[in-house]
Design a protein around this motif. Structure first.
Motif, mmCIF file in Angstrom:
data_model
loop_
_atom_site.group_PDB
_atom_site.id
_atom_site.type_symbol
_atom_site.label_atom_id
_atom_site.label_comp_id
_atom_site.label_asym_id
_atom_site.label_seq_id
_atom_site.Cartn_x
_atom_site.Cartn_y
_atom_site.Cartn_z
ATOM 1 N N ALA A 158 0.840 -1.200 0.000
ATOM 2 C CA ALA A 158 0.000 0.000 0.000
ATOM 3 C C ALA A 158 0.875 1.251 0.000
ATOM 4 O O ALA A 158 0.583 2.223 -0.705
ATOM 5 C CB ALA A 158 -0.935 0.002 1.200
ATOM 6 N N PHE A 159 1.960 1.227 0.760
ATOM 7 C CA PHE A 159 2.861 2.378 0.784
ATOM 8 C C PHE A 159 3.608 2.502 -0.533
ATOM 9 O O PHE A 159 3.813 3.619 -1.031
ATOM 10 C CB PHE A 159 3.846 2.254 1.947
ATOM 11 N N ASP A 160 4.027 1.381 -1.124
ATOM 12 C CA ASP A 160 4.665 1.437 -2.441
ATOM 13 C C ASP A 160 3.729 2.088 -3.457
ATOM 14 O O ASP A 160 4.157 2.890 -4.296
ATOM 15 C CB ASP A 160 5.037 0.032 -2.921
ATOM 16 N N ALA A 161 2.446 1.720 -3.398
ATOM 17 C CA ALA A 161 1.465 2.297 -4.312
ATOM 18 C C ALA A 161 1.324 3.795 -4.056
ATOM 19 O O ALA A 161 1.310 4.600 -4.997
ATOM 20 C CB ALA A 161 0.121 1.601 -4.143
ATOM 21 N N TYR A 162 1.212 4.168 -2.789
ATOM 22 C CA TYR A 162 1.133 5.601 -2.467
ATOM 23 C C TYR A 162 2.336 6.349 -3.018
ATOM 24 O O TYR A 162 2.191 7.418 -3.639
ATOM 25 C CB TYR A 162 1.048 5.810 -0.951
ATOM 26 N N MET A 163 3.542 5.827 -2.807
ATOM 27 C CA MET A 163 4.751 6.521 -3.248
ATOM 28 C C MET A 163 4.772 6.694 -4.764
ATOM 29 O O MET A 163 5.204 7.729 -5.277
ATOM 30 C CB MET A 163 5.991 5.765 -2.782
ATOM 31 N N ALA A 164 4.295 5.677 -5.491
ATOM 32 C CA ALA A 164 4.278 5.786 -6.951
ATOM 33 C C ALA A 164 3.374 6.923 -7.393
ATOM 34 O O ALA A 164 3.743 7.742 -8.250
ATOM 35 C CB ALA A 164 3.826 4.463 -7.567
ATOM 36 N N PHE A 165 2.183 7.013 -6.815
ATOM 37 C CA PHE A 165 1.235 8.035 -7.247
ATOM 38 C C PHE A 165 1.552 9.398 -6.644
ATOM 39 O O PHE A 165 1.309 10.422 -7.292
ATOM 40 C CB PHE A 165 -0.199 7.584 -6.938
ATOM 41 N N PHE A 166 2.129 9.438 -5.447
ATOM 42 C CA PHE A 166 2.631 10.707 -4.919
ATOM 43 C C PHE A 166 3.727 11.257 -5.824
ATOM 44 O O PHE A 166 3.743 12.442 -6.165
ATOM 45 C CB PHE A 166 3.166 10.504 -3.497
ATOM 46 N N GLY A 167 4.656 10.388 -6.238
ATOM 47 C CA GLY A 167 5.723 10.837 -7.132
ATOM 48 C C GLY A 167 5.178 11.362 -8.429
ATOM 49 O O GLY A 167 5.575 12.428 -8.913
ATOM 50 N N SER A 168 4.224 10.631 -8.999
ATOM 51 C CA SER A 168 3.664 11.019 -10.289
ATOM 52 C C SER A 168 2.779 12.243 -10.188
ATOM 53 O O SER A 168 2.725 13.069 -11.101
ATOM 54 C CB SER A 168 2.869 9.851 -10.870
ATOM 55 N N GLY A 169 2.061 12.377 -9.072
ATOM 56 C CA GLY A 169 1.106 13.476 -8.937
ATOM 57 C C GLY A 169 1.675 14.742 -8.358
ATOM 58 O O GLY A 169 1.105 15.829 -8.561
ATOM 59 N N PHE A 170 2.811 14.650 -7.652
ATOM 60 C CA PHE A 170 3.337 15.838 -6.978
ATOM 61 C C PHE A 170 4.849 15.996 -7.155
ATOM 62 O O PHE A 170 5.310 16.977 -7.723
ATOM 63 C CB PHE A 170 2.969 15.802 -5.483
ATOM 64 N N ALA A 171 5.636 15.046 -6.654
ATOM 65 C CA ALA A 171 7.087 15.218 -6.634
ATOM 66 C C ALA A 171 7.681 15.338 -8.032
ATOM 67 O O ALA A 171 8.736 15.942 -8.214
ATOM 68 C CB ALA A 171 7.749 14.056 -5.894
ATOM 69 N N ALA A 172 7.001 14.758 -9.021
ATOM 70 C CA ALA A 172 7.484 14.831 -10.409
ATOM 71 C C ALA A 172 6.283 15.012 -11.333
ATOM 72 O O ALA A 172 6.124 14.307 -12.324
ATOM 73 C CB ALA A 172 8.260 13.572 -10.760
ATOM 74 N N GLN A 173 5.463 15.994 -11.031
ATOM 75 C CA GLN A 173 4.137 16.061 -11.638
ATOM 76 C C GLN A 173 4.125 16.359 -13.132
ATOM 77 O O GLN A 173 3.357 15.781 -13.887
ATOM 78 C CB GLN A 173 3.283 17.124 -10.933
ATOM 79 N N LYS A 174 4.935 17.287 -13.593
ATOM 80 C CA LYS A 174 4.847 17.738 -14.982
ATOM 81 C C LYS A 174 6.160 17.496 -15.723
ATOM 82 O O LYS A 174 7.093 18.287 -15.596
ATOM 83 C CB LYS A 174 4.482 19.221 -15.038
ATOM 84 N N PRO A 175 6.246 16.437 -16.525
ATOM 85 C CA PRO A 175 7.419 16.244 -17.366
ATOM 86 C C PRO A 175 7.211 16.811 -18.768
ATOM 87 O O PRO A 175 6.098 16.803 -19.303
ATOM 88 C CB PRO A 175 7.555 14.720 -17.418
ATOM 89 N N ALA A 176 8.281 17.311 -19.363
ATOM 90 C CA ALA A 176 8.304 17.680 -20.781
ATOM 91 C C ALA A 176 9.183 16.662 -21.493
ATOM 92 O O ALA A 176 10.281 16.344 -21.015
ATOM 93 C CB ALA A 176 8.853 19.083 -20.978
ATOM 94 N N MET A 177 8.710 16.160 -22.653
ATOM 95 C CA MET A 177 9.377 15.026 -23.292
ATOM 96 C C MET A 177 9.434 15.189 -24.804
ATOM 97 O O MET A 177 8.523 15.770 -25.412
ATOM 98 C CB MET A 177 8.625 13.735 -22.967
#
Length: 366
Positions: free
Chosen positions: A271-290
């Protein structure tokens, strides 16, 4: 160590190895020239939204620092919660440096969840910038809880959260509350976090979060007048994948600290692994340019150097506050690690989230 942190640190190590060959990169980048060209930056959202504002703010600085000073034109392709425009980019963009795409957490989430509508693959895109953001969770002061150290007092109380949907960005607080062990009832149907805040202010919701800018503008006055108590921020990630305090809220503990205050141990498990994945994607690394798959390394390097110069541009620094906040933009060699955070989830954690959403919120993704 969680699987996500292992992935981040592996990515960082890979970057370090790649850096041993980086002596040739500046020379390659110097061979790139976009003089007289138009760069099309696809944003898979409508005009005026957060991602659109972000891209339009950065575009003139990218133009200024790319070789040849090309025009950078924003192309909005909304639809499907940002899936439509990103699918189109993945299918049609040519790897010649004249097209890039900027996505957000709401684009990454369907990819991480295995949504069958997704036709894009973050593993083959070439990241050139990652922008983080933050947010703060808060409750009414009337609960008598003064800070995160007293979170245990909420364990037996039902809390109400006004949500935009189980697979929206509100999946992050949903997973956070689940990991924390809080009893939260999620009421869906909000069209934005502003609606959630108003529901909180009317007393219809009893726990809420707002992104950094909205919190500072609309919630901090309620903290100052004693009607609201902040519990924790989401925090940020350093280059090694460690959660650190949000620079916008250095006096507020981050989620992991708050968990430790409540339970006495660090969080762990699927559950924590899942939280960390979506926290990273939604906040810590929210907007990537590619850039698209197959873009030559000299063009990728030219973009990474241009974005590094752009975020250091004194004019941008002077005006970045409301758009980029106090967050350090990931550029150059820092891009790879945070990009991996935004676009990677352990298969077991993905399965856990899929089961959780199906069993608790009747959400089926495939």
């Amino acid at each position: 160590m969680t699987s996500l942190l292992r992935q981040v640190r592996t990515a960082v190590a890979s970057v370090a190895v790649a850096a041993s060959f980086a002596f040739a990169a500046p020379a390659m980048a110097q061979e790139v020239d976009f003089s007289g060209k138009n760069i099309e930056w696809t944003i898979p959202f409508s005009e005026g939204g957060g991602s659109d504002v972000w891209a339009r703010f950065l575009a003139p600085y990218l133009s200024r620092h790319l070789p040849g000073n090309p025009s950078v034109i924003i192309r909005n392709v909304p639809g499907g919660g940002s899936i439509t425009g990103t699918n189109e980019f993945a299918a049609r963009a040519r790897p010649n440096g004249l097209q890039l795409v900027g996505t957000s957490g709401s684009t990454q989430f369907p990819y991480l969840l295995g949504d069958p509508r997704v036709r894009y693959d973050y593993e083959v895109f070439e990241p050139v910038l990652v922008s983080p953001t933050g947010g703060v969770v808060y409750i009414p002061a009337s609960f008598g809880v003064e800070n995160a150290s007293e979170l245990g007092q909420l364990a037996d109380r039902e809390l109400v959260y006004a949500s935009q949907g189980a697979t929206s960005l509100d999946l992050v607080p949903m997973l956070a509350f689940e990991v924390m062990g809080l009893n939260v009832r999620h009421v869906f149907g909000m069209t934005g976090r502003g609606d959630g805040r108003l529901a909180f202010e009317r007393g219809e919701a009893t726990i809420d979060y707002q992104t950094s800018s909205a919190y500072l503008t609309n919630v901090q006055p309620l903290v100052d007048n004693g009607t609201v108590v902040p519990l924790f921020s989401w925090g940020v990630l350093d280059a090694q994948g460690n959660v650190q305090r949000d620079p916008s809220f250095p006096d507020i503990p981050h989620f992991v600290e708050a968990y430790e205050m409540m339970h006495g141990d660090a969080p762990s498990g699927l559950a924590f692994d899942a939280y960390m994945a979506f926290f990273g994607s939604g906040f810590a690394a929210q907007k990537p340019a590619m850039l698209p798959a197959g873009t030559p390394p000299e063009i990728v390097q030219a973009y990474r150097e241009a974005f590094a110069a752009a975020v250091a541009d004194p004019e941008l620094v002077a005006s970045a506050g409301e758009i980029l906040g106090d967050y350090e933009q990931a550029v150059g060699d820092d891009v790879a690690g945070l990009y991996r955070v935004a676009t990677t989830i352990d298969p077991e954690a993905r399965e856990w989230v899929q089961n959780y959403l199906r069993e608790n919120h009747n959400v089926t993704l495939n």
